[in-house]
Design a protein around this motif. Structure first.
Motif, PDB file in Angstrom:
ATOM      1  N   GLY A  91       6.256   4.197   7.193  1.00 42.19           N
ATOM      2  CA  GLY A  91       5.683   4.635   8.577  1.00 42.19           C
ATOM      3  C   GLY A  91       4.338   5.554   8.496  1.00 42.19           C
ATOM      4  N   THR A  92       4.363   6.334   7.409  1.00 39.73           N
ATOM      5  CA  THR A  92       3.150   7.167   6.845  1.00 39.73           C
ATOM      6  C   THR A  92       1.870   6.039   6.812  1.00 39.73           C
ATOM      7  OG1 THR A  92       4.649   8.613   6.287  1.00 39.73           O
ATOM      8  CG2 THR A  92       2.356   8.900   5.563  1.00 39.73           C
ATOM      9  N   LEU A 142       0.838  -1.218  -0.077  1.00 37.45           N
ATOM     10  CA  LEU A 142       0.115  -0.126  -0.015  1.00 37.45           C
ATOM     11  C   LEU A 142       0.838   1.293   0.091  1.00 37.45           C
ATOM     12  CD1 LEU A 142      -2.964  -0.983   2.340  1.00 37.45           C
ATOM     13  CD2 LEU A 142      -3.260  -0.591   0.215  1.00 37.45           C
ATOM     14  N   ALA A 143       2.067   1.296   0.909  1.00 40.68           N
ATOM     15  CA  ALA A 143       2.948   2.507   0.911  1.00 40.68           C
ATOM     16  C   ALA A 143       3.492   2.699  -0.569  1.00 40.68           C
ATOM     17  CB  ALA A 143       3.741   2.353   1.817  1.00 40.68           C
ATOM     18  N   GLN A 144       3.838   1.495  -1.139  1.00 40.30           N
ATOM     19  CA  GLN A 144       4.447   1.725  -2.537  1.00 40.30           C
ATOM     20  C   GLN A 144       3.358   2.192  -3.600  1.00 40.30           C
ATOM     21  OE1 GLN A 144       6.194  -2.010  -3.490  1.00 40.30           O
ATOM     22  NE2 GLN A 144       7.765  -2.055  -1.969  1.00 40.30           N
ATOM     23  N   ARG A 145       2.139   1.745  -3.388  1.00 39.53           N
ATOM     24  CA  ARG A 145       0.782   2.330  -4.246  1.00 39.53           C
ATOM     25  C   ARG A 145       0.708   3.596  -4.096  1.00 39.53           C
ATOM     26  NH1 ARG A 145      -3.931  -1.845  -3.975  1.00 39.53           N
ATOM     27  NH2 ARG A 145      -3.147  -3.787  -4.752  1.00 39.53           N
ATOM     28  N   GLU A 146       0.759   4.117  -3.082  1.00 39.67           N
ATOM     29  CA  GLU A 146       0.607   5.572  -2.595  1.00 39.67           C
ATOM     30  C   GLU A 146       1.830   6.626  -2.483  1.00 39.67           C
ATOM     31  OE1 GLU A 146      -2.539   6.742  -1.877  1.00 39.67           O
ATOM     32  OE2 GLU A 146      -3.479   5.003  -2.236  1.00 39.67           O
ATOM     33  N   ASN A 147       3.070   5.741  -2.763  1.00 39.41           N
ATOM     34  CA  ASN A 147       4.146   6.556  -2.885  1.00 39.41           C
ATOM     35  C   ASN A 147       4.464   7.425  -1.655  1.00 39.41           C
ATOM     36  OD1 ASN A 147       6.513   7.193  -4.104  1.00 39.41           O
ATOM     37  ND2 ASN A 147       5.827   9.165  -5.055  1.00 39.41           N
TER      38      ASN A 147
END
Length: 185
Positions: free
Chosen positions: A166-167, A157-162
């Motif tokens: 941690g965010t 998900l972090a990669q998808r949302e760039n």
């Protein structure tokens, strides 16, 4: 086909299973195994692995049924969470051995069985859950649905949302806290 149980009947059977009642555990298994297999199949690459994880899930349920608290969660939510977490754990442990497949190919891999999300939506708490989800901001609602209903990892998900991992974890944590607060009222 197993008889459909009400939420209270399933919760009662889980509580009895937590006290070592094997027949109650059988009732839980017969009432929920198809749903939980669907959850595993949505996350894992093949049926054999999904069935192995389903067995691990029920071993965990047997060992931890005494910790189930019907006042804190619906029985199906509790069971789906265990199945989802076990599936993701298995997926992560096998990650170096599997090859990456583009997300566009996922449609071709879909199982003909009912989607886990459709099965869960039939539960009696879905109305409240959806109402509470709608109160979340769009981004938090979207990542929570993707993580918990589709089994996508926080890292993906972090990669998808760039955004940093941690965010992403913070977004989900804050969203879950607001969701919990809404569901408790």
């Amino acid at each position: 086909m197993a008889a459909m149980l009400t939420r209270d009947e399933l919760a009662g059977a889980l509580v009895q299973a937590g006290q070592g009642d094997r027949s109650a555990f059988r009732i839980v298994y017969e009432a929920t195994s198809a749903k939980l297999l669907g959850v595993c199949l949505r996350i894992l690459p093949d049926r054999q692995t999904a069935e192995d994880v389903l067995q691990d899930t029920y071993l965990t349920v047997w060992r931890k049924a005494e910790s189930f608290d019907p006042s804190r969660a619906s029985p199906i939510t509790w069971l789906v969470t265990i199945a989802r977490n076990r599936s993701i754990d298995r997926l992560r442990s096998a990650a170096p051995m599997r090859r990456a497949v583009p997300v566009e190919d996922a449609h071709d891999l879909a199982d003909d069985a009912a989607l886990a999300s459709e099965t869960i939506e039939q539960a009696d708490e879905v109305g409240r859950l959806n109402t509470c989800l709608e109160q979340l901001e769009d981004k938090a609602r979207g990542v929570i649905r993707t993580a918990f209903l589709e089994g996508v990892t926080y890292d993906a998900l972090a990669q998808r949302e760039n955004v940093p991992l941690g965010t992403m974890k913070s977004w989900i944590r804050r969203g879950l806290m607001r969701l919990r607060s809404c569901l408790e009222t």
